[in-house]
Design an enzyme around this catalytic site. Structure first.
Site, PDB file in Angstrom:
ATOM      1  N   ARG A  32      86.611   9.394 -13.047  1.00 54.19           N
ATOM      2  CA  ARG A  32      85.331   9.129 -12.396  1.00 54.19           C
ATOM      3  C   ARG A  32      84.223  10.000 -12.989  1.00 54.19           C
ATOM      4  O   ARG A  32      83.294  10.419 -12.285  1.00 54.19           O
ATOM      5  CB  ARG A  32      85.445   9.313 -10.878  1.00 54.19           C
ATOM      6  CG  ARG A  32      84.529   8.371 -10.100  1.00 54.19           C
ATOM      7  CD  ARG A  32      84.706   8.549  -8.601  1.00 54.19           C
ATOM      8  NE  ARG A  32      86.013   8.088  -8.152  1.00 54.19           N
ATOM      9  CZ  ARG A  32      86.689   8.615  -7.133  1.00 54.19           C
ATOM     10  NH1 ARG A  32      86.202   9.636  -6.466  1.00 54.19           N
ATOM     11  NH2 ARG A  32      87.867   8.129  -6.792  1.00 54.19           N
ATOM     12  N   ARG A  36      78.566   8.918  -9.171  1.00 57.61           N
ATOM     13  CA  ARG A  36      77.437   9.278  -8.318  1.00 57.61           C
ATOM     14  C   ARG A  36      77.025  10.739  -8.381  1.00 57.61           C
ATOM     15  O   ARG A  36      75.956  11.095  -7.882  1.00 57.61           O
ATOM     16  CB  ARG A  36      77.762   8.892  -6.874  1.00 57.61           C
ATOM     17  CG  ARG A  36      77.742   7.390  -6.648  1.00 57.61           C
ATOM     18  CD  ARG A  36      78.141   7.012  -5.242  1.00 57.61           C
ATOM     19  NE  ARG A  36      79.555   7.254  -4.995  1.00 57.61           N
ATOM     20  CZ  ARG A  36      80.167   7.020  -3.843  1.00 57.61           C
ATOM     21  NH1 ARG A  36      79.473   6.583  -2.807  1.00 57.61           N
ATOM     22  NH2 ARG A  36      81.467   7.254  -3.703  1.00 57.61           N
ATOM     23  N   ARG A  45      71.818   2.903 -10.620  1.00 54.42           N
ATOM     24  CA  ARG A  45      72.373   2.173  -9.474  1.00 54.42           C
ATOM     25  C   ARG A  45      71.252   1.692  -8.553  1.00 54.42           C
ATOM     26  O   ARG A  45      71.283   0.572  -8.034  1.00 54.42           O
ATOM     27  CB  ARG A  45      73.350   3.081  -8.728  1.00 54.42           C
ATOM     28  CG  ARG A  45      73.861   2.544  -7.389  1.00 54.42           C
ATOM     29  CD  ARG A  45      74.843   1.406  -7.554  1.00 54.42           C
ATOM     30  NE  ARG A  45      75.308   0.909  -6.273  1.00 54.42           N
ATOM     31  CZ  ARG A  45      76.411   1.317  -5.651  1.00 54.42           C
ATOM     32  NH1 ARG A  45      77.162   2.254  -6.211  1.00 54.42           N
ATOM     33  NH2 ARG A  45      76.765   0.799  -4.504  1.00 54.42           N
ATOM     34  N   TYR A 157      95.532  -3.710  -1.803  1.00 50.58           N
ATOM     35  CA  TYR A 157      94.189  -4.202  -1.478  1.00 50.58           C
ATOM     36  C   TYR A 157      94.191  -5.713  -1.262  1.00 50.58           C
ATOM     37  O   TYR A 157      93.514  -6.234  -0.362  1.00 50.58           O
ATOM     38  CB  TYR A 157      93.211  -3.844  -2.586  1.00 50.58           C
ATOM     39  CG  TYR A 157      92.851  -2.381  -2.640  1.00 50.58           C
ATOM     40  CD1 TYR A 157      91.808  -1.869  -1.869  1.00 50.58           C
ATOM     41  CD2 TYR A 157      93.539  -1.497  -3.464  1.00 50.58           C
ATOM     42  CE1 TYR A 157      91.466  -0.527  -1.916  1.00 50.58           C
ATOM     43  CE2 TYR A 157      93.209  -0.155  -3.525  1.00 50.58           C
ATOM     44  CZ  TYR A 157      92.176   0.329  -2.746  1.00 50.58           C
ATOM     45  OH  TYR A 157      91.849   1.661  -2.797  1.00 50.58           O
TER      46      TYR A 157
END
Length: 350
Positions: A32, A36, A45, A157
């Site tokens: 990652r 963010r 974004r 999922y």
């Protein structure tokens, strides 16, 4: 076992280690690493809107993939910006991301039949274009990593329709109806193999299989639904592209990691932060490259806690092929200066 290293790639530290060579300073990247915690990511974004808008815009996806290397040029690899749930999206489920809650897949397969879904392989095409764009812009000493979710984790999922704390719906289905569950896993395998091969054709030089929920299974179920599907994927990828290393990351697997490393045929194993590095150094084959496994919370803390934690990882794996990484993804509130501190320590010596 580690893949042979083509001479043309010998100048890439990441690929050298994946081929079983020791490199000092050790190569590093971070799960990652595009995300963010980076202000440039947050800005893009905001401009583009939803997460899927970024993933399905190859220009934006390539820019995000390259952002961490532009900011931290000592990183040795870029990992494709995408998501593991692109595969069920291609299999035919609808995919959305709910702000503050995470992904949603509909219809969930706990209620619907796999045969009710209509596959859309073209939903993967923008991802390959992102790979091509990144490869064209990437420095010659950097490695481009493609990835996919492993079948067990993707299935959790698809069946529940969202993430869950203990994957209980999927675990119950695997016990109660292993035939039906096996069909779901087989469908995921088939798409995943093609997806990774197409990423490789587009320019990925290594691939990683993320099994984020591997730790929720009993040993027998782990063997059946983590090790066996991973081994089949590795075998089929290697038959087509024996030159491309495959990293397996069975998060939470604990003591089952040794069997995973031995039986799947992966080129390297990623370790999460719960794995005792001294145990891993002793129990895993000496020739097997390891990747990991700094606690993301140590990176968040910074200072002495970060220095000591990073040193422990580096020291434990000092005598074997090692790629420095986190035990999981960078947390979004991680300060940039802590990342800079970590890179300076890894690249400057313990």
């Amino acid at each position: 076992m580690p893949a042979e290293l083509p001479n043309t790639r010998a100048d890439k530290p990441m690929l050298a280690v994946l081929a079983g060579k020791r490199r000092d300073p050790v190569p590093m990247w971070m799960m990652r690493q595009a995300g963010r915690y980076l202000p440039e990511y947050r800005e893009l974004r905001q401009d583009k809107g939803s997460f899927l808008n970024l993933v399905y815009d190859p220009d934006a996806g390539a820019e995000i993939t390259l952002q961490p290397l532009n900011r931290f040029p000592q990183l040795d690899a870029a990992i494709l910006f995408s998501d593991i749930l692109i595969v069920p999206f291609a299999i035919g489920q609808n995919l959305t991301f709910v702000t503050g809650e995470g992904p949603r897949l509909t219809p969930p397969l706990i209620e619907a039949a796999l045969d009710d879904l209509a596959t859309y392989p073209a939903r993967l095409d923008p991802i390959y274009e992102t790979v091509r764009k990144v490869k064209a812009a990437l420095g010659t000493d950097k490695t481009l990593i493609g990835f996919a979710g492993s079948p067990w984790t993707v299935a959790t999922y698809m069946i529940a329709g969202q993430g869950s704390r203990d994957q209980s719906e999927t675990r119950r289905l695997a016990y109660a109806d292993p035939k039906r569950f096996g069909e779901i896993v087989s469908a995921i395998e088939k798409v995943t193999i093609d997806y990774l091969l197409r990423q490789i054709e587009a320019g990925a030089e290594a691939v990683q299989l993320f099994d984020s929920w591997a730790g929720s299974l009993s040993p027998a179920q782990f063997e059946k639904w983590v090790i066996a599907p991973t081994a089949r994927i590795v075998k089929k990828l290697r038959a087509k592209r024996p030159d491309v290393p495959i990293i397996g990351f069975p998060k939470g697997a604990g003591g089952k990691i040794a069997a995973y490393a031995r039986e799947t045929g992966i080129s390297a194993i990623g370790l999460d932060e719960t794995v005792d590095v001294k145990w891993a150094a002793k129990e895993l084959p000496a020739s097997l490259p390891v990747q990991g496994n700094l606690d993301p919370l140590a990176l968040l803390a910074g200072g002495k806690a970060l220095r000591d934690s990073a040193k422990g990882v580096l020291d434990a794996f000092a005598e074997r092929p090692h790629i420095f990484n986190l035990g999981h993804g960078i947390l979004q509130d991680t300060p940039i200066e802590h990342v800079e501190q970590l890179i300076a320590q890894v690249k400057g010596g313990r």
